[in-house]
Design a protein around this motif. Structure first.
Motif, PDB file in Angstrom:
ATOM      1  N   UNK A  26      -1.880  10.807  -0.310  1.00  0.00           N
ATOM      2  CA  UNK A  26      -1.027  10.036   0.586  1.00  0.00           C
ATOM      3  C   UNK A  26      -0.526   8.836  -0.203  1.00  0.00           C
ATOM      4  N   UNK A  27       0.775   8.600  -0.188  1.00  0.00           N
ATOM      5  CA  UNK A  27       1.327   7.457  -0.910  1.00  0.00           C
ATOM      6  C   UNK A  27       1.639   6.327   0.066  1.00  0.00           C
ATOM      7  N   UNK A  47      -9.825   7.898  -4.237  1.00  0.00           N
ATOM      8  CA  UNK A  47      -9.514   6.843  -5.190  1.00  0.00           C
ATOM      9  C   UNK A  47      -8.109   6.308  -4.926  1.00  0.00           C
ATOM     10  N   UNK A  48      -7.865   5.085  -5.343  1.00  0.00           N
ATOM     11  CA  UNK A  48      -6.570   4.447  -5.163  1.00  0.00           C
ATOM     12  C   UNK A  48      -5.926   4.295  -6.538  1.00  0.00           C
ATOM     13  N   UNK A  49      -4.787   4.942  -6.742  1.00  0.00           N
ATOM     14  CA  UNK A  49      -4.070   4.899  -8.015  1.00  0.00           C
ATOM     15  C   UNK A  49      -2.837   4.009  -7.892  1.00  0.00           C
ATOM     16  N   UNK A  50      -2.601   3.199  -8.910  1.00  0.00           N
ATOM     17  CA  UNK A  50      -1.437   2.315  -8.944  1.00  0.00           C
ATOM     18  C   UNK A  50      -0.471   2.816 -10.028  1.00  0.00           C
ATOM     19  N   UNK A 143      -2.731   3.436 -13.068  1.00  0.00           N
ATOM     20  CA  UNK A 143      -4.011   2.772 -13.262  1.00  0.00           C
ATOM     21  C   UNK A 143      -4.935   3.187 -12.124  1.00  0.00           C
ATOM     22  N   UNK A 144      -6.142   3.576 -12.450  1.00  0.00           N
ATOM     23  CA  UNK A 144      -7.136   3.923 -11.433  1.00  0.00           C
ATOM     24  C   UNK A 144      -7.838   2.641 -11.013  1.00  0.00           C
ATOM     25  N   UNK A 145      -7.548   2.180  -9.790  1.00  0.00           N
ATOM     26  CA  UNK A 145      -8.111   0.906  -9.326  1.00  0.00           C
ATOM     27  C   UNK A 145      -9.523   1.050  -8.775  1.00  0.00           C
ATOM     28  N   UNK A 146      -9.973   2.284  -8.557  1.00  0.00           N
ATOM     29  CA  UNK A 146     -11.272   2.506  -7.909  1.00  0.00           C
ATOM     30  C   UNK A 146     -12.417   2.636  -8.902  1.00  0.00           C
TER      31      UNK A 146
END
Length: 496
Positions: A26-27, A47-50, A143-146
């Motif tokens: 989901x974006x 995970x939250x990706x930026x 970037x993987x923020x998690x």
């Protein structure tokens, strides 16, 4: 897979913008605070990706050149470590690890050309984790923020065979629509995952409360004060006026669940006892039942079909006036329950294509129930059941079971994780919130834990909260960061 609509709803309620669902993702858009909150508060995200760069590539050399165009000094120093994860759906790029190597080479070569030095690779605990996603020729570098998967909440002290993934458990509860307005029961609770996730949802507690760290805390632009404010904000939490009950026939599972419940500081909300489902009796209060019985894939069950027949019998005679939800894998098992479901929801449990079925239990005959104004299926449930292609055409369960077949394996409920001894020690040192009764039993003083130090020794906790540290200037629990020696011993370059 299957939880995309649930996560989208969570993101909308969180206040994010431009929420769009895709396949297993989901974006959304939002600022730095929203990224921190998404990691800390979402129940169903892995995970939250930026994203930092989108580009097209026809070959691995194209990937290398595009990655090299990025000024990596904005994200990384040559004395730091990094890792690259890749997800590839492409005819041109057949090996995801090769893509990871090309990204790594581009970053390392840029540093060598500029400074003569290079950052190293750390698979176990990098300072910066990158993710590259390739769909045909469309590439997204993020970037993987998690960091560590968000399903690893941090409260699990021990586990049992085939534990239910925390994110899946939370998704099942949110799908049911339960928000703490009745009692909650899991009669086959295992290590207690559904129980704890239900308590977090009922109390509206952030699942990130128990985690030791997030990847974004190592980023150059990390705002420690902002994250402290988010971490210590309990304004959204609410009182839970009902109770959560868990039962299991296996005393080892019961003891494991009790340890996990205590680690989460939820002993006043959750009761766990040893009891066979066949001895289940009508609850005194209005309740919802959600459970994940054995499937016969990894957990050995001598009479699997008999178990499901017993489940149907107990629900029919001892759960009248309530709703029950069952997650399982085999059509034969659902058939043995012998009850008509209100809704069937396709849902993946690990690699298994399962179904999550709702059973509305009522006393007497269906005709009489309807005449009295009872509703078997809501309009929303009718709409969902009428959707085309909800299940794969001519869908077959992967392995048919004969009634006489003995089961040698257990369910694939999730992935199995193996932890180093040091990691186990570190998990015990996390600053879990515990209620007063838990502290007394564990021989601890009341009043909280040592502070969760941030950069520069900044103390994270600064005000009195329930189970959180109380008062400024006091010394509380262990440091919330990884052991540096452990990190340095695992900074091996995967190529070198």
């Amino acid at each position: 897979m299957g939880l995309e609509p649930v996560l989208a709803k969570e993101l909308t309620q969180l206040g994010t913008n431009d929420v769009k669902t895709g396949r297993r993702m989901v974006s959304f858009t939002g600022d730095k605070e929203m990224m921190y909150r998404a990691n800390f508060e979402l129940h169903t995200a892995i995970r939250i990706l930026k994203p930092i760069r989108h580009f097209k590539a026809q070959s691995a050399d194209d990937v290398y050149e595009e990655i090299k165009k990025i000024d990596w000094t904005d994200y990384l120093d040559d004395d730091k470590t990094f890792a690259v994860d890749s997800v590839v759906f492409s005819e041109e790029f057949r090996h995801s690890k090769f893509v990871s190597y090309k990204v790594k080479d581009a970053i390392v070569d840029q540093f060598r050309e500029k400074t003569g030095k290079r950052p190293n690779i750390s698979v176990a605990n990098p300072d910066l984790r990158l993710n590259i996603h390739i769909a045909e020729n469309q590439c997204t570098l993020s970037l993987d923020s998690s960091g560590e998967s968000l399903h690893r909440r941090g409260y699990r002290q021990e586990s049992v065979d085939a534990p239910l993934n925390e994110v899946l458990a939370a998704g099942m509860i949110l799908m049911s629509g339960w928000k703490g307005d009745t009692d909650f029961i899991d009669p086959m609770c295992g290590s207690g995952t559904l129980l704890i996730e239900a308590a977090l949802i009922a109390k509206n507690m952030a699942p990130g409360l128990f985690r030791k760290e997030y990847a974004f805390e190592k980023w150059p632009d990390f705002d420690a004060d902002l994250f402290d404010e988010i971490y210590n904000d309990e304004s959204k939490e609410r009182e839970f006026e009902h109770h959560i009950y868990g039962y299991d026939i296996d005393i080892k599972a019961v003891n494991t669940a009790l340890q996990n419940v205590k680690a989460a500081g939820l002993s006043d909300t959750i009761t766990v006892r040893q009891q066979d489902f066949k001895d289940f009796t009508q609850p005194a209060q209005k309740s919802i039942l959600i459970t994940n019985p054995p499937y016969g894939e990894r957990i050995s069950t001598p009479d699997l079909l008999g178990t499901y027949k017993m489940i149907g019998e107990r629900l029919k005679h001892q759960f009248k006036g309530n709703d029950a939800w069952v997650l399982s894998y085999r059509e034969e098992c659902f058939d043995q329950i012998g009850l008509k479901p209100s809704i069937k929801i396709p849902l993946y449990n690990g690699s298994l294509e399962c179904e999550f079925r709702k059973y509305q239990m009522f006393d007497g005959k269906l005709k009489d129930f309807r005449q009295e104004g009872g509703i078997v299926k809501t309009e929303d449930e009718k709409r969902q059941m009428a959707e085309k292609h909800r299940f794969k055409k001519e869908r077959e369960f992967k392995k048919r079971l004969e009634e006489t077949e003995q089961n040698e394996e257990g369910d694939i409920r999730s992935f199995t994780f193996h932890h180093h001894d040091l990691e186990k020690k570190e998990r015990k040192e996390r600053p879990f919130r515990k209620n007063d009764s838990d502290r007394e039993e564990l021989g601890e003083r009341k009043g909280g834990y040592k502070n969760r130090p941030g950069k520069g020794g900044k103390e994270r906790f600064d005000r009195h909260t329930k189970g959180r540290p109380s008062g400024k200037g006091k010394e509380f629990g262990k440091k919330r960061n990884f052991d540096k020696n452990y990190r340095n011993n695992h900074d091996d370059d995967i190529e070198d």
